[in-house]
Design an enzyme around this catalytic site. Structure first.
Site, PDB file in Angstrom:
ATOM      1  N   LEU A  19     -10.034  53.618  24.011  1.00 55.67           N
ATOM      2  CA  LEU A  19      -8.575  54.076  23.434  1.00 55.67           C
ATOM      3  C   LEU A  19      -8.200  53.397  22.112  1.00 55.67           C
ATOM      4  O   LEU A  19      -8.170  52.229  21.936  1.00 55.67           O
ATOM      5  CB  LEU A  19      -7.730  53.939  24.573  1.00 55.67           C
ATOM      6  CG  LEU A  19      -8.012  54.243  25.773  1.00 55.67           C
ATOM      7  CD1 LEU A  19      -6.554  54.381  26.794  1.00 55.67           C
ATOM      8  CD2 LEU A  19      -8.606  55.800  26.015  1.00 55.67           C
TER       9      LEU A  19
ATOM     10  N   ARG B 204       3.885  47.786  15.102  1.00 49.26           N
ATOM     11  CA  ARG B 204       4.470  46.469  15.200  1.00 49.26           C
ATOM     12  C   ARG B 204       3.747  45.521  14.238  1.00 49.26           C
ATOM     13  O   ARG B 204       4.075  44.562  13.732  1.00 49.26           O
ATOM     14  CB  ARG B 204       4.697  45.632  16.368  1.00 49.26           C
ATOM     15  CG  ARG B 204       5.864  46.134  17.006  1.00 49.26           C
ATOM     16  CD  ARG B 204       6.095  45.848  18.386  1.00 49.26           C
ATOM     17  NE  ARG B 204       5.204  46.384  19.536  1.00 49.26           N
ATOM     18  CZ  ARG B 204       4.666  45.760  20.897  1.00 49.26           C
ATOM     19  NH1 ARG B 204       5.457  44.724  21.082  1.00 49.26           N
ATOM     20  NH2 ARG B 204       4.027  46.499  21.664  1.00 49.26           N
TER      21      ARG B 204
ATOM     22  N   LYS C  62      -4.270  50.211  13.491  1.00 47.80           N
ATOM     23  CA  LYS C  62      -4.319  48.775  14.365  1.00 47.80           C
ATOM     24  C   LYS C  62      -5.582  48.150  14.779  1.00 47.80           C
ATOM     25  O   LYS C  62      -6.168  46.968  14.472  1.00 47.80           O
ATOM     26  CB  LYS C  62      -3.282  48.743  15.450  1.00 47.80           C
ATOM     27  CG  LYS C  62      -3.367  47.473  16.244  1.00 47.80           C
ATOM     28  CD  LYS C  62      -2.403  47.426  17.384  1.00 47.80           C
ATOM     29  CE  LYS C  62      -2.460  48.529  18.419  1.00 47.80           C
ATOM     30  NZ  LYS C  62      -1.588  48.239  19.690  1.00 47.80           N
TER      31      LYS C  62
ATOM     32  N   GLY D 257       0.420  58.860  25.835  1.00 43.73           N
ATOM     33  CA  GLY D 257       0.008  57.966  26.812  1.00 43.73           C
ATOM     34  C   GLY D 257      -1.527  57.769  27.131  1.00 43.73           C
ATOM     35  O   GLY D 257      -2.394  58.469  26.549  1.00 43.73           O
ATOM     36  N   THR D 258      -1.828  56.919  27.697  1.00 44.53           N
ATOM     37  CA  THR D 258      -3.187  56.380  27.988  1.00 44.53           C
ATOM     38  C   THR D 258      -3.697  57.356  28.939  1.00 44.53           C
ATOM     39  O   THR D 258      -4.902  57.669  28.627  1.00 44.53           O
ATOM     40  CB  THR D 258      -3.177  54.847  28.640  1.00 44.53           C
ATOM     41  OG1 THR D 258      -2.196  54.898  29.866  1.00 44.53           O
ATOM     42  CG2 THR D 258      -2.727  53.857  27.732  1.00 44.53           C
TER      43      THR D 258
ATOM     44  N   ASN E   7      -1.642  43.877  35.622  1.00 44.08           N
ATOM     45  CA  ASN E   7      -2.617  44.799  35.284  1.00 44.08           C
ATOM     46  C   ASN E   7      -2.919  44.606  33.767  1.00 44.08           C
ATOM     47  O   ASN E   7      -2.134  44.432  32.980  1.00 44.08           O
ATOM     48  CB  ASN E   7      -2.152  46.036  35.349  1.00 44.08           C
ATOM     49  CG  ASN E   7      -2.923  47.169  35.320  1.00 44.08           C
ATOM     50  OD1 ASN E   7      -4.185  47.233  35.255  1.00 44.08           O
ATOM     51  ND2 ASN E   7      -2.214  48.228  34.432  1.00 44.08           N
TER      52      ASN E   7
ATOM     53  N   ASN F 115     -26.710  36.377 -20.266  1.00 43.43           N
ATOM     54  CA  ASN F 115     -27.295  37.423 -19.729  1.00 43.43           C
ATOM     55  C   ASN F 115     -26.858  38.811 -19.924  1.00 43.43           C
ATOM     56  O   ASN F 115     -27.787  39.762 -19.554  1.00 43.43           O
ATOM     57  CB  ASN F 115     -27.310  36.969 -18.308  1.00 43.43           C
ATOM     58  CG  ASN F 115     -26.177  36.993 -17.625  1.00 43.43           C
ATOM     59  OD1 ASN F 115     -25.042  36.651 -18.324  1.00 43.43           O
ATOM     60  ND2 ASN F 115     -26.328  37.380 -16.218  1.00 43.43           N
TER      61      ASN F 115
ATOM     62  N   ALA G 262     -29.079  19.449 -28.065  1.00 44.20           N
ATOM     63  CA  ALA G 262     -27.644  19.792 -27.837  1.00 44.20           C
ATOM     64  C   ALA G 262     -26.687  20.932 -28.675  1.00 44.20           C
ATOM     65  O   ALA G 262     -27.093  20.512 -30.133  1.00 44.20           O
ATOM     66  CB  ALA G 262     -26.715  18.573 -27.412  1.00 44.20           C
TER      67      ALA G 262
ATOM     68  N   ARG H  53     -28.242  24.772 -34.676  1.00 41.06           N
ATOM     69  CA  ARG H  53     -26.792  24.522 -35.003  1.00 41.06           C
ATOM     70  C   ARG H  53     -26.538  24.264 -36.507  1.00 41.06           C
ATOM     71  O   ARG H  53     -27.297  24.167 -37.366  1.00 41.06           O
ATOM     72  CB  ARG H  53     -26.469  23.253 -34.122  1.00 41.06           C
ATOM     73  CG  ARG H  53     -27.240  21.929 -34.470  1.00 41.06           C
ATOM     74  CD  ARG H  53     -26.756  21.080 -33.503  1.00 41.06           C
ATOM     75  NE  ARG H  53     -27.650  19.660 -33.653  1.00 41.06           N
ATOM     76  CZ  ARG H  53     -28.069  19.049 -32.780  1.00 41.06           C
ATOM     77  NH1 ARG H  53     -28.068  19.274 -31.490  1.00 41.06           N
ATOM     78  NH2 ARG H  53     -28.588  17.940 -33.115  1.00 41.06           N
TER      79      ARG H  53
END
Length: 453
Positions: free
Chosen positions: A8, A15, A22, A78-79, A167, A384, A421, A438
């Site tokens: 189910l 809530r 849910k 209902g169930t 239950n 890249n 570097a 550089r």
């Protein structure tokens, strides 16, 4: 046993205060419904039916690859009404097991025990003992110890209110009996709904035994109706995962600050510090240390590896003897050879880093292949992406890349080559060469510093 399963999963979950159905909210990294479905599949049923309603299409989409039958309950009445929708899909000679999509942690072993109690003239009911049963339907038992009725809180006498066995709603019933009872359910109650629990009274009046199986822990049958219950189940789930690892010999420095949201396996002498999160499938070798605040997803970590604090790994393979972090980010497609080192504030993506190679500080290495014994200086970037395409950088064995270098892909730096570097390298560097790219430095005498106006 021929087994039909009905799950189910039609409720809205008001809530939860969420637009998401849910049953799609998560515990332990998986949706509530996926936990239930996993238990159902473990029972090897070839007929799993999921009753959907609120957010039906989202639920269908989430489980579109699963071998299940979706049945839409257009009105949630209902169930009992929900299970009625499944009757045309249930086989007369089968046992029907009714589960709930928001009760995620019922052990498969408990469900098997429940099914073992079913006969042609007997159904079974899953119950639980609660310290505070307020609000739940109490289980009345007969002299034989079977259930005889379920009495709701508002209808219970003083003696019945003292009963702590309640239950859970989970039951197993011969399908033939369900098909006989469900059409006779009444909605003459305060909610105007058809309750599945009414079949217990029908069974009792028809002299059908109602065998009881009691859950070992109330958390095994706790449903999620709000965020508080979701958080309670999350911590319980994580405590179970932590206990399993501890019993297998993994050292968790604080089991209360550990999260496994997938599957985690570990070898011997593994230590996991606080606030680590594991997602997907994670395999950890022997003698591995994982520092605090790490997030590891779908990765393999080889023996004798140290992962320092605040590192993030996703879809990464580490051969072993490696040192990672702190504050490292290894993105999908990263493969580290034995003894490789990834230092602080280094990011890799789709990068193969050879044995003994090092990327120690403040660098980005993506779409790259590094040989063995490579040293990458701080501030190095593999450029890249040109705005359209991704290109590869290749660095040969023993190459040295100086700090603050930009490697403009596609480019190859051959074995034993050196890059000075501060260089921007856009052309291949041959074996053993030194590349310096550089601008020439100029020193200006008598320089007047700017002053504030």
């Amino acid at each position: 046993m021929l087994l039909d399963i009905v799950i189910l999963a039609a409720g809205k979950g008001t809530r939860m205060k969420s637009s998401l159905p849910k049953v799609l909210h998560k515990v332990g990294g998986h949706s509530l419904l996926s936990h239930v479905l996993g238990a159902a599949k473990a029972l090897e049923s070839d007929n799993i039916n999921i009753i959907i309603g609120h957010g039906a299409e989202i639920v269908r989409s989430e489980f579109s690859e699963e071998p299940v039958n979706f049945i839409e309950q257009t009105e949630q009445l209902g169930t009992g009404h929900a299970v009625q929708q499944a009757l045309p899909y249930l086989r007369d000679n089968a046992t029907a097991l009714v589960l709930y999509g928001d009760v995620p942690l019922t052990p498969t072993a408990t469900l098997r025990e429940l099914l073992e109690q079913v006969r042609e003239d007997a159904m079974s009911l899953l119950t639980v003992e609660l310290d505070d049963p307020t609000g739940y339907g109490r289980i009345l038992r007969n002299a034989q110890g079977n259930a005889s009725a379920i009495v709701e809180q508002k209808d219970a006498s003083k003696d019945q209110l003292a009963i702590c066995e309640v239950n859970t709603g989970i039951m197993a019933v011969p399908t033939a009996l369900l098909k006989e009872w469900l059409p006779n359910l009444s909605n003459e109650n305060a909610q105007g709904e058809y309750y599945l629990t009414d079949v217990v009274e029908m069974a009792s009046s028809n002299h059908i035994d109602i065998n009881i199986v009691q859950a070992d822990d109330e958390m095994d049958v706790l449903g999620v109706n709000n965020r508080v219950q979701q958080a309670e189940l999350e911590r319980y789930y994580q405590s179970v995962q932590a206990m399993i690892l501890l019993e297998e010999g993994v050292s968790l420095l604080d089991p209360d600050r550990f999260d496994c949201r997938g599957e985690l396996s570990a070898g011997s002498d593994v230590t996991i510090d606080v606030n680590c999160v594991f997602e997907g499938i994670v395999e950890i070798g022997n003698n591995v240390y994982i520092g605090p605040n790490c997030v590891i997803t779908d990765s393999k970590i080889g023996d004798n590896t140290t992962i320092k604090a605040n590192s993030v790994l996703e879809d990464t393979v580490i051969a072993g003897d490696s040192d990672i972090g702190p504050f490292a980010r290894l993105r999908p497609g990263t493969e580290l050879g034995k003894g490789a080192k990834i230092g602080n504030f280094v990011e890799t993506k789709k990068a193969k880093v050879g044995e003994g190679s090092k990327i120690n500080h403040l660098s980005y290495v993506g779409d790259a292949e590094l040989g063995t014994g490579v040293n990458v200086g701080a501030g190095t970037i593999t450029c890249n992406y040109d705005g359209v395409n991704k290109s590869k950088t290749t660095i040969g064995d023993g190459a040295f890349i100086g700090s603050n270098t930009s490697l403009v892909a596609p480019v190859t730096v051959a074995s034993e080559a050196t890059v000075g570097a501060g260089s921007t390298v856009a052309k291949d560097v041959a074996e053993g060469e030194l590349a310096v790219a550089r601008a020439k430095q100029r020193n200006i005498a008598n320089w007047q510093k700017p002053v504030k106006k």
